[in-house]
Write an enzyme that holds these catalytic residues in place. Structure first.
Site, mmCIF file in Angstrom:
data_model
loop_
_atom_site.group_PDB
_atom_site.id
_atom_site.type_symbol
_atom_site.label_atom_id
_atom_site.label_comp_id
_atom_site.label_asym_id
_atom_site.label_seq_id
_atom_site.Cartn_x
_atom_site.Cartn_y
_atom_site.Cartn_z
ATOM 1 N N CYS A 45 0.827 -1.215 0.000
ATOM 2 C CA CYS A 45 0.000 0.000 0.000
ATOM 3 C C CYS A 45 0.868 1.275 0.000
ATOM 4 C CB CYS A 45 -0.990 -0.037 1.150
ATOM 5 S SG CYS A 45 -2.382 1.102 0.919
ATOM 6 N N GLU A 82 -3.872 -9.007 3.164
ATOM 7 C CA GLU A 82 -3.694 -9.603 4.493
ATOM 8 C C GLU A 82 -4.764 -9.168 5.490
ATOM 9 O OE1 GLU A 82 -2.023 -5.551 4.837
ATOM 10 O OE2 GLU A 82 -1.939 -7.113 3.309
ATOM 11 N N HIS A 134 -4.440 -4.539 0.349
ATOM 12 C CA HIS A 134 -4.216 -5.207 1.636
ATOM 13 C C HIS A 134 -4.840 -6.590 1.639
ATOM 14 C CE1 HIS A 134 -2.405 -1.914 3.963
ATOM 15 N NE2 HIS A 134 -3.234 -1.103 3.329
ATOM 16 N N SER A 186 -7.889 0.479 0.992
ATOM 17 C CA SER A 186 -8.304 1.604 1.816
ATOM 18 C C SER A 186 -7.232 2.679 1.690
ATOM 19 C CB SER A 186 -8.464 1.175 3.284
ATOM 20 O OG SER A 186 -8.815 2.273 4.090
ATOM 21 N N LYS A 207 -11.821 8.668 -1.485
ATOM 22 C CA LYS A 207 -11.113 7.518 -0.942
ATOM 23 C C LYS A 207 -11.515 6.231 -1.652
ATOM 24 C CE LYS A 207 -10.126 5.203 3.474
ATOM 25 N NZ LYS A 207 -10.365 5.219 4.943
#
Length: 313
Positions: free
Chosen positions: A142, A237, A235, A192, A163
């Site tokens: 990220c 994870e 992400h 995000s 966003k």
């Protein structure tokens, strides 16, 4: 095989409850094996959550992993106790004399700041430069990916109109590359972030190759020659409730935040999110460990500094 973590790390009980084989330092000293030395530079504010998430995906492979945690010495964590930091984290100065099979640089909630305005930017630059000679393969995540592309190749990040928040479908652009071996043609990843990196800027750098992307989320995965550096914009994870926690936090703060896309069933924030990215996460991190690290790293870690590779990747 297990992932070796520091004695007492909170992630241990969580991972053991999920049947992920965890080995403490005490038990590991009795093992006659050369584990992969993986360094985690944790820039996230919720450090315990991030430790657990990354230990989970790194530990669910047949390889034995020894995880070392570091955080910027030039930044005081506001969301993690100093007792935890002192117990489980080292500074870069304490590890810079060593070589590592792999390094993971996490994201950070500083994306709307210019890179040079981040208080630990000089230290991060020092670590990224050091990684060229002391780390076999570096995985940037990220904001960490945006920082790496900027530092190593001068690629700027771009502020998004709003966003990027939710779970998005991606497609594999190079199914023959080993990082996505075993993947379906499409897969899902949480995002995000408020910034992105343009495809045209990446394609202008001959050393970089785009491996996967999304119509909504843009470029997802980028690599350099032989996978010595890998950049992931999302992400994979994340836990089931990570985006939910972020959403509720922003709602409580009175921010104008949209529901995360493709996340709550029926867009009902009271409903439990359905995980559709976990298998992708385990396969992705397993492939990185196996093909970008284990299959090509020299047995003698001292050879990493010389750029020695023992297999074609």
């Amino acid at each position: 095989m297990p992932i070796k973590i520091p004695n007492g790390l909170p992630a241990a009980s969580t991972l053991e409850s999920e049947n992920i084989f965890v080995m403490t330092e005490t038990r590991a000293v009795t093992q006659d094996i050369r584990p992969l030395q993986i360094l985690l530079l944790n820039l996230m504010p919720t450090k315990v959550d991030t430790e657990t998430q990354l230990a989970r995906v790194l530990g669910n492979t047949p390889l034995q992993i020894e995880l070392e945690l570091i955080a910027p010495d030039s930044h005081i964590s506001k969301n993690t106790s100093q007792a935890h930091m002192l117990a489980f984290y080292k500074t870069f100065d304490e590890v810079k004399h060593r070589n590592f099979d792999g390094l993971s640089i996490t994201g950070a909630p500083v994306e709307l700041m210019e890179f040079e305005e981040v208080d630990y930017w000089p230290e991060l630059c020092q670590i990224m430069e050091w990684s060229k000679t002391h780390v076999h393969s570096t995985l940037h995540i990220c904001w960490g990916a945006q920082a790496g592309l900027y530092y190593h190749y001068g690629i700027p990040k771009r502020v998004l109109p709003e966003k990027l928040f939710g779970v998005f479908r991606h497609r594999v652009e190079d199914p023959n590359y080993i990082l996505f071996r075993g993947f379906d043609d499409t897969f899902w990843v949480p995002h995000s972030r408020n910034t992105t990196v343009d495809r045209a800027d990446i394609e202008a750098v001959p050393e970089l190759k785009i491996l996967a992307s999304s119509p909504e989320a843009g470029v997802y995965a980028v690599k350099t020659d032989q996978g010595r550096q890998v950049f992931l914009m999302g992400h994979a994870e994340y836990d089931r409730d990570t985006l939910k926690k972020e959403y509720l936090r922003d709602v409580d703060a009175g921010l104008n935040i949209r529901l995360p896309a493709n996340y709550f069933p029926g867009d009902n924030p009271e409903a439990e999110p359905v995980v559709n990215w976990r298998s992708c996460a385990h396969l992705l991190y397993g492939n990185w460990l196996n093909y970008c690290v284990y299959q090509s790293v020299p047995y003698d870690a001292r050879e990493i500094e010389k750029g020695v590779r023992t297999a074609e990747s």
